[in-house]
Design a protein around this motif. Structure first.
Motif, mmCIF file in Angstrom:
data_model
loop_
_atom_site.group_PDB
_atom_site.id
_atom_site.type_symbol
_atom_site.label_atom_id
_atom_site.label_comp_id
_atom_site.label_asym_id
_atom_site.label_seq_id
_atom_site.Cartn_x
_atom_site.Cartn_y
_atom_site.Cartn_z
ATOM 1 N N GLN A 136 0.841 -1.205 0.000
ATOM 2 C CA GLN A 136 0.000 0.000 0.000
ATOM 3 C C GLN A 136 0.868 1.245 0.000
ATOM 4 N N LEU A 138 0.151 4.526 0.522
ATOM 5 C CA LEU A 138 -0.950 5.364 0.972
ATOM 6 C C LEU A 138 -0.396 6.541 1.772
ATOM 7 N N SER A 139 0.316 6.236 2.856
ATOM 8 C CA SER A 139 0.804 7.293 3.750
ATOM 9 C C SER A 139 1.854 8.152 3.056
ATOM 10 N N GLY A 144 -0.295 11.052 7.541
ATOM 11 C CA GLY A 144 -0.782 9.701 7.320
ATOM 12 C C GLY A 144 -2.261 9.605 7.636
ATOM 13 N N SER A 145 -2.637 10.183 8.764
ATOM 14 C CA SER A 145 -4.039 10.091 9.174
ATOM 15 C C SER A 145 -4.955 10.784 8.183
ATOM 16 N N TRP A 169 6.350 4.750 5.170
ATOM 17 C CA TRP A 169 5.904 3.718 6.132
ATOM 18 C C TRP A 169 5.369 2.489 5.414
ATOM 19 N N THR A 171 5.402 -1.054 4.626
ATOM 20 C CA THR A 171 6.030 -2.266 5.129
ATOM 21 C C THR A 171 6.419 -3.139 3.943
ATOM 22 N N THR A 384 -4.532 5.090 12.785
ATOM 23 C CA THR A 384 -4.399 5.125 14.245
ATOM 24 C C THR A 384 -5.732 4.848 14.933
ATOM 25 N N GLU A 386 -6.924 6.674 17.134
ATOM 26 C CA GLU A 386 -7.668 7.945 17.206
ATOM 27 C C GLU A 386 -8.561 8.116 15.969
ATOM 28 N N GLN B 273 -14.192 16.198 20.850
ATOM 29 C CA GLN B 273 -13.463 14.979 20.489
ATOM 30 C C GLN B 273 -13.108 14.130 21.708
#
Ligand SMILES: Cc1cc2nc3c(=O)[nH]c(=O)nc-3n(C[C@H](O)[C@H](O)[C@H](O)COP(=O)(O)OP(=O)(O)OC[C@H]3O[C@@H](n4cnc5c(N)ncnc54)[C@H](O)[C@@H]3O)c2cc1C
Lengths: 422, 379
Positions: A136, A138-139, A144-145, A169, A171, A384, A386, B273
């Motif tokens: 992937q 993606l980041s 990243g988020s 990042w 892998t 994450t 979060e 949040q």
């Protein structure tokens, strides 16, 4: 759906069991345990990947590759229950851990959802034979988020696209073959509306793969620099500027990894986990198996394993029947992340002084200190916890969205980082 | 609760829900705080007619399951109890009824019939007082004298012992663990009420001072009760877990709604949040609690080999995370959350009490450790 024309699960299980025992080596105790532990050497890591490709090819030849993939792409056309039976039977035996995630899910899953017929016919059989490992892309270094804030750009040039930027990042990129890339194709619309997904061979001129050392010496992590990389339009996945539709499905498949009918993950846990059975080994090797406090920790670890497993089952049933919204996959992502972090703490506590200093002869207690240093990866990788909490509260419980400064404005004008705010 | 009920289970759920809403609305539950038994006899009788006491009893004894999995059916009703903090000796009566049906034989048929009709109440004497109150400790003695059995010792806490006509008591004798069904009016049996955190459930300490019952009071074999007690514990844990999950669900739903309605600094609590993230954690615990509770119920129902660890995992997880979820709900309610007027505490009481009954989370974690230690041999 007619079930009369496919093999019933029990017969399949017996066949799988016989084949696995006859063809695959049993794993030594404690293998695959720990949090992204560093391999012995690059050569050993490459040899391990080569062996995994070989095993995947053996699956293919024996009729066990892509158990729930459609037959027209080389899969077996069976059900999630067949896959589950296979995953249960392979527990304790070698299996191609690194090429199941993310090659099979999310990458192949995204390809099945959005790929053209030609793309599927080209890649899915190759993936099932172990010839293509996918990663992937993606980041990005900038964020990243905030996945949709990708800066890697793709500019149209005749029948091709020219990609520039950096992904990070990733892998295993250094030993993989293909990347699934999210790139920006339009800077003049709000961020979600200007993205497009492409696929590309990782090892080609214009792509530099740099390895990043993790704090325990592991070097699987990579950063890629893309300079004028040419991608034919036929390697685009989904519509131009509609990459977010692909992206949300992509992240769904990532969150559902442990429940995916496309993936072989042994019933006793994925790679890089600390299983409760292993907590027993740690306690035994630390000489604390009879200590009631140690037994409390072991019991907690096993409890969390069992609960995680039950939750995954509930979520996959709920998602499949439509009783739960797709976004509920984030509940599983959140729970497994927090739980894995807790289990790592349990092993750290059980190992006692050996968490501080150890030798290779210390058995299961060795490396528990290093695992603890990397504890948070379970709450970061794959998005994450979060972000998962945001999804659960906003998309599952319907709570108000966080205020965003980038809504409704062209991505070109969105503030990006304290340094460019001026 | 199960994600999908079959139509007959849905009938039970719906009937139980309607009946409880009607008979024990929350004002009623508050008023029951000073009631000696915590519920009314006719309330329980009509509930028994809905099937509350018959699901673990074999058909030949007048019971029967709905879906073929009686324990799972019972969790459907238990969940409704939790959702409404409803009163009634659901756990002890069912555990005793199941035991009498399984091993009670002809001697106890009449008692069993009374339990099924809801005209009799029986309780289950499981725990013993400190210092012997570790899960499964049995110090009460059970001595054979001629054709009588003599009991000495204490059980506590025993739910609904004050209104029960019968107690299923486990004692230790020369032959091993033994169970007898003791009428509460037997000379030498003293029932003393205890104080408790709950508004509707009542507990007692029951003392046996040379209490004598005839040999016919035996439930199962003399000295052969270890396995049946383990089975009873598993049943109790499943019912209790389903109830606790219902209470967690009720508190969570109530608190989510509150977060949308309550404003601070010009915006709803649900927009912060910090609170959203706590709701997300709670939601994950809640779904996990549903999942492990249902998984344990079907494993115990089917008597599968993993039942012991699954049921302990359910008890340990729900005990630990259930009270955390409830306390978070209190916190997010602020001051109103610690008042008698607000309904939240009805569910808090439920989950707190359930956590402490039949083994604490720590005791169940240790049970699990015992199982997991031998897992490799089992595989
Ligand atoms: C083991 C591992 C493997 C990985 N493999 C891959 C891979 O193969 N391919 C790939 O593309 N990526 C991969 N990643 C990257 C991973 O997806 C990102 O690290 C992750 O999405 C977080 O992004 P970030 O590191 O940029 O952190 P940031 O986005 O900078 O976040 C920093 C912190 O801020 C918090 N935060 C950010 N935004 C919000 C918000 N709105 N509300 C609340 N908190 C917020 C985050 O939760 C985090 O705690 C991997 C990561 C790890 C650890």
């Amino acid at each position: 759906m007619s079930t009369g024309d496919i093999e019933d699960v029990e017969t399949f299980r017996q066949r799988a069991r016989a084949w696995i025992r006859g063809n695959l080596a049993p794993l030594p105790a404690g293998s695959g345990i720990g949090v992204m532990r560093a391999g012995e050497s690059d050569e050993a890591e490459l040899a391990a990947v080569a062996r995994q490709r070989e095993i995947q090819r053996m699956f293919y030849d024996a009729g066990f590759a892509g158990i729930a993939f459609p037959r027209e792409y080389g899969g077996q056309g069976l059900t999630a229950d067949h896959q589950k039976a296979f995953s249960e039977e392979i527990s304790g035996y070698e299996y191609p851990a690194d090429i199941q995630a993310p090659t099979f899910s999310p990458c192949a899953a995204v390809l099945l959802d959005f790929g053209t017929e030609e793309q599927k016919r080209q890649h899915i059989p190759a993936i099932l034979k172990g010839e293509e490992l996918w990663m992937q892309f993606l980041s990005e270094p900038s964020a990243g988020s905030d996945v949709a804030a990708a800066l890697t750009s793709a500019v149209r040039d005749g029948d091709d696209w020219i990609l520039n930027g950096s992904k990070i990042w990733t892998t295993g990129a250094w030993w993989s073959d293909w990347g699934l890339v999210l790139a920006r194709t339009n800077w003049d619309v709000p961020k979600h509306r200007g993205l497009t997904v492409f696929i590309l061979p990782i090892h080609q001129p214009g792509i530099e793969v740099n390895r990043i050392e993790m704090l325990n010496g592991n070097k699987e992590f990579c950063q890629e620099y893309l300079t004028d990389v040419r991608v034919p339009d036929t390697d685009r996945i989904g519509e131009v500027d509609d990459g977010w539709t692909v992206g949300t499905r992509w992240m769904f498949h990532e969150r559902m990894l442990h429940n995916s009918p496309l993936v072989t993950i042994p019933a006793d846990g994925a790679r890089g986990t600390i299983r409760a059975t292993h907590l027993v080994e740690i306690a035994r090797d630390a000489g604390r198996l009879e200590d009631p406090l140690a037994r409390d920790l072991i019991g907690e670890g096993r409890m969390l394993d069992l609960v995680t497993h039950a939750l995954q089952g509930r979520l996959s049933r709920g998602l499949r029947s439509g009783r739960m919204p797709d976004q509920s996959a984030a509940i599983g992502r959140l729970f497994t992340g927090v739980t894995a972090a807790r289990t790592t703490t349990l092993s750290f506590n059980l190992a006692g002084g050996a968490s501080a200093a150890w030798t290779d002869d210390d058995g299961a207690t060795a490396e528990c200190g290093n695992d603890f240093l990397l504890r948070q990866v379970s709450c970061i990788g794959g998005g994450t916890t979060e972000m998962a909490r945001n999804v659960v509260s906003e998309r599952v419980l319907g709570m108000p969205r966080e205020p965003a400064k980038d809504r409704g404005i062209a991505f070109r004008d969105v503030p990006r980082g304290a340094s460019n705010r001026g | 609760m199960l994600l999908e009920l079959d139509p007959d289970q849905e009938v039970l759920r719906e009937a139980t829900a309607r009946y409880l809403t009607d008979r024990v609305p929350t004002e009623k539950i508050r008023r029951l705080r000073n009631d000696v038994s915590g519920f009314e006899a006719d309330y329980w009788r009509a509930g028994a007619e809905l099937g509350w006491t018959s699901l673990l009893v074999a058909e030949e004894h007048g019971g029967g399951s709905i879906s073929g999995a009686g324990l799972v059916d019972l969790t459907v009703a238990a969940h409704e109890f939790g959702l409404r903090a409803a009163p009634g000796p659901l756990v002890p009566t069912n555990v005793v009824a199941a035991a009498l049906s399984a091993v009670g034989g002809a001697a106890h048929e009449a008692v069993l019939a009374g339990l099924l009709e809801g005209t009799a109440i029986a309780s289950w004497g499981y725990a013993e007082p400190a210092p012997n109150d570790r899960l499964g400790t049995v110090e009460l003695t059970c001595r054979v004298e001629g054709d009588e059995i003599v009991l000495d010792g204490v059980k506590r806490p025993v739910e609904s012992a004050g209104v029960a006509q019968f107690l299923l008591v486990t004692g230790r004798g020369e032959a091993g663990l033994t169970q007898v069904l003791v009428p509460t009016d037997t000379p030498g049996v003293t029932v003393e009420p205890l104080r408790t955190v709950d508004l509707t459930r009542r507990f007692s300490s029951v003392r046996f001072d040379g209490a004598r019952v005839p040999a016919s009071a035996l439930v199962g074999e003399l000295g052969g009760a270890a396995e049946q007690v383990e089975r009873q514990l598993q049943l109790a844990l499943v019912i209790l877990s389903a109830e606790s999950v219902g209470a967690m669900q009720a508190a969570f739903d109530m608190t989510v709604q509150w977060a949308f309605e309550r404003y601070s600094f010009g915006r709803p609590l649900a927009s912060y949040q910090e609170l959203k993230h706590r709701f997300a954690d709670m939601k994950s615990w809640l779904e996990a609690a549903h999942a492990i509770s249902d998984t344990a119920a079907s494993a115990v129902g089917a008597e599968s080999p993993d039942a012991p660890e699954l049921v302990s995992a359910a008890k340990a997880f729900i005990g630990e995370y259930g009270v955390e979820l409830l306390q978070d709900c209190v916190q997010i309610h602020g001051g109103i959350g610690v008042t008698f007027e607000h309904d939240l505490h009805l569910f808090l009481r439920r989950v707190v009490l359930d956590r402490a009954l039949y083994g604490t989370p720590a005791e169940h974690r240790q049970r699990i450790a015992g199982v997991v230690e031998h897992l490799k041999e089992r595989a």
